[in-house]
Write a protein that holds these residues in place. Structure first.
Motif, PDB file in Angstrom:
ATOM      1  N   LYS A 128      -7.259   2.564  -6.208  1.00 43.45           N
ATOM      2  CA  LYS A 128      -8.400   2.706  -5.476  1.00 43.45           C
ATOM      3  C   LYS A 128      -9.849   1.699  -4.664  1.00 43.45           C
ATOM      4  O   LYS A 128      -9.949   0.376  -5.180  1.00 43.45           O
ATOM      5  N   VAL A 129     -10.521   1.942  -3.633  1.00 43.52           N
ATOM      6  CA  VAL A 129     -11.992   1.292  -3.925  1.00 43.52           C
ATOM      7  C   VAL A 129     -12.627   1.948  -4.205  1.00 43.52           C
ATOM      8  O   VAL A 129     -13.046   3.244  -4.461  1.00 43.52           O
ATOM      9  N   VAL A 130     -14.245   1.453  -5.159  1.00 40.70           N
ATOM     10  CA  VAL A 130     -14.968   1.541  -6.201  1.00 40.70           C
ATOM     11  C   VAL A 130     -15.668   0.896  -5.736  1.00 40.70           C
ATOM     12  O   VAL A 130     -15.634  -0.335  -5.803  1.00 40.70           O
ATOM     13  N   MET A 152       8.180   0.981  -5.700  1.00 40.67           N
ATOM     14  CA  MET A 152       6.599  -0.326  -4.795  1.00 40.67           C
ATOM     15  C   MET A 152       5.535  -0.444  -5.730  1.00 40.67           C
ATOM     16  O   MET A 152       5.355   0.474  -5.652  1.00 40.67           O
ATOM     17  N   SER A 153       5.149  -1.554  -5.629  1.00 36.54           N
ATOM     18  CA  SER A 153       3.677  -1.395  -6.648  1.00 36.54           C
ATOM     19  C   SER A 153       2.434  -1.484  -5.295  1.00 36.54           C
ATOM     20  O   SER A 153       2.561  -1.261  -4.657  1.00 36.54           O
ATOM     21  N   PRO A 154       1.271  -0.346  -5.994  1.00 33.78           N
ATOM     22  CA  PRO A 154       0.144  -0.223  -5.451  1.00 33.78           C
ATOM     23  C   PRO A 154      -0.592  -1.414  -4.588  1.00 33.78           C
ATOM     24  O   PRO A 154      -0.100  -2.365  -5.355  1.00 33.78           O
ATOM     25  N   ARG A 155      -0.963  -1.385  -3.904  1.00 34.57           N
ATOM     26  CA  ARG A 155      -1.955  -2.373  -3.618  1.00 34.57           C
ATOM     27  C   ARG A 155      -2.717  -2.712  -3.756  1.00 34.57           C
ATOM     28  O   ARG A 155      -2.842  -1.339  -5.208  1.00 34.57           O
ATOM     29  N   PRO A 156      -3.312  -3.908  -4.393  1.00 31.75           N
ATOM     30  CA  PRO A 156      -4.779  -3.860  -5.602  1.00 31.75           C
ATOM     31  C   PRO A 156      -6.334  -2.740  -5.005  1.00 31.75           C
ATOM     32  O   PRO A 156      -6.228  -2.684  -4.379  1.00 31.75           O
ATOM     33  N   GLY A 157      -6.871  -2.408  -5.973  1.00 35.25           N
ATOM     34  CA  GLY A 157      -7.594  -1.378  -5.661  1.00 35.25           C
ATOM     35  C   GLY A 157      -8.981  -2.665  -5.206  1.00 35.25           C
ATOM     36  O   GLY A 157      -8.081  -4.114  -4.876  1.00 35.25           O
ATOM     37  N   LEU A 158     -10.243  -2.351  -5.183  1.00 39.09           N
ATOM     38  CA  LEU A 158     -10.913  -3.047  -4.247  1.00 39.09           C
ATOM     39  C   LEU A 158     -12.999  -3.307  -4.713  1.00 39.09           C
ATOM     40  O   LEU A 158     -13.008  -1.557  -4.657  1.00 39.09           O
ATOM     41  N   PHE A 159     -13.001  -4.065  -5.250  1.00 34.55           N
ATOM     42  CA  PHE A 159     -14.457  -3.179  -5.771  1.00 34.55           C
ATOM     43  C   PHE A 159     -15.221  -4.137  -5.596  1.00 34.55           C
ATOM     44  O   PHE A 159     -16.247  -5.386  -5.659  1.00 34.55           O
ATOM     45  N   LEU A 160     -16.989  -3.041  -4.975  1.00 36.30           N
ATOM     46  CA  LEU A 160     -17.327  -3.324  -3.906  1.00 36.30           C
ATOM     47  C   LEU A 160     -18.850  -3.096  -5.206  1.00 36.30           C
ATOM     48  O   LEU A 160     -18.899  -1.985  -5.572  1.00 36.30           O
ATOM     49  N   THR A 161     -19.551  -3.704  -4.923  1.00 36.61           N
ATOM     50  CA  THR A 161     -21.244  -3.413  -6.040  1.00 36.61           C
ATOM     51  C   THR A 161     -22.187  -2.768  -4.975  1.00 36.61           C
ATOM     52  O   THR A 161     -21.919  -4.184  -3.674  1.00 36.61           O
ATOM     53  N   ILE A 176      -8.978  -5.906   4.731  1.00 37.07           N
ATOM     54  CA  ILE A 176      -8.238  -6.294   5.006  1.00 37.07           C
ATOM     55  C   ILE A 176      -8.031  -7.073   4.577  1.00 37.07           C
ATOM     56  O   ILE A 176      -6.247  -7.704   4.110  1.00 37.07           O
ATOM     57  N   HIS A 177      -8.113  -8.624   4.053  1.00 38.38           N
ATOM     58  CA  HIS A 177      -8.284  -9.214   3.183  1.00 38.38           C
ATOM     59  C   HIS A 177      -7.131  -8.888   2.189  1.00 38.38           C
ATOM     60  O   HIS A 177      -6.480  -9.266   1.264  1.00 38.38           O
ATOM     61  N   ASN A 178      -7.869  -7.227   1.132  1.00 40.70           N
ATOM     62  CA  ASN A 178      -7.936  -6.732   0.285  1.00 40.70           C
ATOM     63  C   ASN A 178      -6.178  -6.103   0.402  1.00 40.70           C
ATOM     64  O   ASN A 178      -5.662  -5.173  -0.297  1.00 40.70           O
ATOM     65  N   PRO A 232     -17.033  -8.041  -9.654  1.00 40.14           N
ATOM     66  CA  PRO A 232     -16.929  -7.373  -7.649  1.00 40.14           C
ATOM     67  C   PRO A 232     -16.013  -9.079  -6.785  1.00 40.14           C
ATOM     68  O   PRO A 232     -16.473  -9.719  -7.106  1.00 40.14           O
ATOM     69  N   ASP A 233     -15.486  -7.953  -6.492  1.00 35.66           N
ATOM     70  CA  ASP A 233     -14.885  -8.776  -5.323  1.00 35.66           C
ATOM     71  C   ASP A 233     -16.052  -8.496  -3.855  1.00 35.66           C
ATOM     72  O   ASP A 233     -15.291  -9.955  -3.543  1.00 35.66           O
ATOM     73  N   LEU A 234     -16.767  -7.579  -3.751  1.00 38.57           N
ATOM     74  CA  LEU A 234     -17.458  -7.955  -2.418  1.00 38.57           C
ATOM     75  C   LEU A 234     -19.295  -7.344  -3.471  1.00 38.57           C
ATOM     76  O   LEU A 234     -19.032  -6.271  -4.122  1.00 38.57           O
ATOM     77  N   THR A 235     -20.631  -8.367  -3.299  1.00 46.45           N
ATOM     78  CA  THR A 235     -21.434  -7.207  -3.651  1.00 46.45           C
ATOM     79  C   THR A 235     -22.486  -7.477  -2.302  1.00 46.45           C
ATOM     80  O   THR A 235     -22.924  -8.579  -2.038  1.00 46.45           O
TER      81      THR A 235
END
Length: 215
Positions: A93-95, A1-10, A209-211, A131-134
């Protein structure tokens, strides 16, 4: 099972806006929820990038031309991306990063000449990630500059350009938030730390949630 996608926040904002404090608070809150979090910063975030940080944030305001700064910041960002950000995201991971490419778009691309196109071209060639969210912590410039100068550290090169730069940067960041409206959230930073933090946490909850990082 592949890991869930990371989330990139700035986090972005003018000097003294409180974004570094909010980044730390968010990291603490997400870790308390069981998230695997990497808290990092720019320039910096990897050994090589931290060396470049000292070059660009210390010394006289006119130490480097804007063109040289763009190259230095891009070099630091590339090392940071390779050694810290991409491995963490690949591991799910969440970055959380205190500043990223949007700061270069503003400070070098706008403030010291019309070099935004150069910044964007280098970003496409050498970075290639947004980023996914700034989270833009918006604040009245004179308040932010007073806070920044009150820190009395050694990294005051950009603060030394004065309040006019901060006004220009605030307007530029707000314009950038409209340009990239799909990933920017503007947070009113002229309030208490906990009030700002509550808005930051609410903005990030949907992205988690979306990620696939939600409960």
């Amino acid at each position: 099972m592949s890991p869930r996608p990371g989330l990139f926040l700035t986090f972005e904002g003018i000097d003294g806006s409180g974004k570094s404090t909010q980044a730390r608070l968010l990291a603490d809150a997400l870790r308390a929820q069981g998230q695997d979090v990497i808290l990092t910063r720019e320039p910096g975030g990897s050994p090589g990038a931290e060396e470049i940080r000292r070059l660009v944030l210390e010394g006289d305001p006119d130490r480097w031309s804007a063109e040289t700064e763009i190259l230095l910041f891009t070099a630091a960002r590339r090392d940071h991306l390779e050694r810290t950000i991409e491995p963490a995201l690949a591991a799910g991971k969440v970055v959380i990063c205190d500043r990223f490419a949007d700061s270069t778009r503003m400070y070098q691309g706008l403030s010291r000449g019309n070099l935004r196109r150069v910044v964007d071209q280098l970003h496409v060639l050498m970075i290639g990630r947004e980023p996914d969210l700034t989270l833009l912590i918006d604040m009245e410039p004179s308040t932010g500059l007073n806070r920044a100068k009150g820190r009395q550290g050694t990294e005051e090169r950009f603060e030394d350009f004065g309040v006019e730069l901060q006004h220009k940067m605030r307007a530029g960041f707000l314009s950038l938030a409209q340009e990239f409206a799909d990933r920017f959230r503007v947070i009113d930073g002229d309030r208490g730390i906990q009030d700002v933090s509550a808005d930051v946490t609410a903005a990030v909850a949907d992205a988690l949630i979306h990620n696939g990082h939600g409960a």
